[in-house]
Scaffold this active site. Structure first.
Site, PDB file in Angstrom:
ATOM      1  CG  ASN A 153      -0.347  -0.252   2.507  1.00  0.00           C
ATOM      2  OD1 ASN A 153       0.869  -0.153   2.643  1.00  0.00           O
ATOM      3  ND2 ASN A 153      -1.151  -0.561   3.509  1.00  0.00           N
ATOM      4  NE  ARG A 291       1.926   2.484  11.983  1.00  0.00           N
ATOM      5  CZ  ARG A 291       1.503   2.233  10.741  1.00  0.00           C
ATOM      6  NH1 ARG A 291       1.015   3.197   9.985  1.00  0.00           N
ATOM      7  NH2 ARG A 291       1.531   1.006  10.262  1.00  0.00           N
ATOM      8  CD  GLN A 320      -4.579   4.343  13.752  1.00  0.00           C
ATOM      9  OE1 GLN A 320      -4.054   5.268  13.187  1.00  0.00           O
ATOM     10  NE2 GLN A 320      -4.775   3.194  13.156  1.00  0.00           N
ATOM     11  CG  HIS A 339      -4.534   4.103   9.613  1.00  0.00           C
ATOM     12  ND1 HIS A 339      -3.668   3.543  10.508  1.00  0.00           N
ATOM     13  CD2 HIS A 339      -3.883   4.100   8.435  1.00  0.00           C
ATOM     14  CE1 HIS A 339      -2.540   3.215   9.899  1.00  0.00           C
ATOM     15  NE2 HIS A 339      -2.666   3.544   8.632  1.00  0.00           N
TER      16      HIS A 339
END
Ligand code: NDP
Length: 409
Positions: A153, A291, A320, A339
């Protein structure tokens, strides 16, 4: 199906299904074909796959398309979104799990304490990129293999970062808001809107994502900067007109826009604190798709409130899911997303295939590709040896337990 003596328990943590239900029909009929990654690395190549590329794969019911494959081979496959706190399904099922699969978007934090309670655990697969939700030091000490789907990704994130740089500098989101509210308030809408042309744009880390961002920004006629532990080849610097900075302090001092693309590890945790942000030009922009913990949460809020930062965007938070009252939800001039950058439907197809490839290798006793490795044999390995340092960056992850489901109905 009965389980064989070599039966493995595979525990998979995925984000919840869509509250609106799975799409009855997808927006597009298929995904474009991508032959190879930009550096020539081959795409994931499992023996077969039991999913349709372009469909939602990363939520609980879809199970990354792995259930049939694992169950037919006699393994147990447990999938849950309930991941935080000592009474979560994840914590309870972990005690006899052999393999854990987790996505950074909805991380099943594997802290030292949890690893201690999982004596059978041998393999932790990150369905995506970024294995900081695993205490890598404990994985090293306990000889647990940690791997991720390198490249799967990276381009997805680069596209998202470029989108967010433009969204911040041009101030897109408030302008969209005027349209939705029925207004035509041009003066209001442009009072913070600039062109990015002519600005100084820098990346912290020019790895797969950082370099892809630099390449994509080149046609905007900006001056490009980067810092990294290792310098890029001279011909790449020349081709893109890059200025290298040997410290992040030097980089932020000259840039108008800074995009962060290093992994989270003990050297990068809270790198962007009051002191570093104070070295930036007044009115700079930060995009952080790396992050959340690379930035000091409250320092970002203070800088936006004082105007030291003109905008902050990204898609990574800590923990998260973040609690409903996380200050980044309400701070001024932000353009945050949940995210999502690395879990587009396009990315899901690649990392689901990568997880399948890793499982096929592991279960058949074949080596996992070197480029997927973060920890193996009690040491950082493969990509991990290049991009990470030993240690742990999971501290504070227990705060995720306070975030309830993270889903708005
Ligand atoms: P790469 O491994 O290709 O690149 C990471 C780069 O960071 C390397 O060039 C590495 O340097 C550099 N680096 C490491 N530590 C430092 C440091 N202290 N200072 C400066 N540079 C440093 O990974 P990707 O580009 O594919 O991904 C980067 C990160 O992006 C991931 O680790 C993950 O945290 C995040 N990510 C986020 C996603 C999302 O959905 N938002 C999805 C995918 C990734 P070198 O190798 O030269 O030593």
């Amino acid at each position: 199906m009965s389980t064989s003596p070599s039966s493995q328990k595979v525990l998979c943590v995925l984000y919840p299904d869509p509250v609106a239900g799975f799409p009855p029909r997808y927006a597009r009929e298929s995904l474009p074909t991508v032959a190879r990654y930009p550096d020539g690395q081959a795409l994931p190549s499992p023996a077969s796959r039991d999913f349709t590329p372009g469909h939602l794969l990363g939520s609980v019911s879809a199970g990354l398309g792995l259930e049939r494959f694992l169950v037919e081979r006699g393994h147990r496959f447990v999938v849950t979104a309930d991941k935080d706190g000592p009474d979560s399904v994840f914590a309870r099922e972990l005690v006899d799990a052999d393999i854990v699969i987790s996505q950074p978007f909805w991380p099943g934090y594997l802290t030292a304490e949890r690893i201690e309670k999982a004596p059978r655990l041998r393999l932790a697969i990150t369905a995506g990129i970024g294995s900081d939700h695993v205490d890598l030091q404990s994985a090293i000490d306990r000889n647990i293999t940690v791997c991720e789907i390198t490249w799967s990704n990276s381009t997805s994130v680069a596209e998202h970062a470029v989108m967010q740089m433009l969204a911040l500098v041009r101030d897109y989101i408030p302008q969209y808001g005027w349209v939705v509210r029925g207004g035509w308030n041009i003066a209001d809408a442009v009072s913070r809107s600039y062109d990015i042309e002519g600005m100084d744009v820098g990346v912290v880390a020019a790895g797969r994502i950082g370099l892809a961002v630099l390449r994509r920004m080149k046609p905007f006629d900006v001056r490009l900067h980067y810092t990294d532990k290792h310098r890029l080849p001279a011909d790449t610097e020349q081709e893109l007109g890059l200025t290298f900075h040997d410290t992040v302090e030097s980089l932020v001092g000259v840039c108008d826009v800074v995009s962060i693309h290093c992994p989270l590890h003990p050297e990068t945790e809270h790198m962007f604190d009051d002191a570093l942000i104070g070295r930036m030009k007044r009115g700079s922009y930060i995009v952080n798709t790396a992050r959340g913990k690379i930035c000091d949460r409250d320092a970002i809020v203070r800088a936006l409130e004082s105007g030291q930062l003109a905008g902050y965007a990204g898609d990574v938070w800590f923990p998260q899911p973040p609690p409903g009252d996380h200050p980044w939800r309400a701070m001024p001039n932000h353009a945050m997303t949940p995210h999502t950058s690395g879990t587009s439907l396009s990315a899901q197809a690649r990392y689901a295939a990568g997880v399948r490839e890793i499982l096929e290798c592991w279960l058949d006793g074949r080596p996992i590709r070197e480029e997927y490795l973060i920890v193996q044999g009690g040491a950082l390995a493969g990509t991990g040896a290049h991009s990470y340092v030993e240690g742990d960056a999971t501290g504070g992850s227990e705060g995720g337990a306070e975030s309830a489901s993270g889903q708005a109905g």
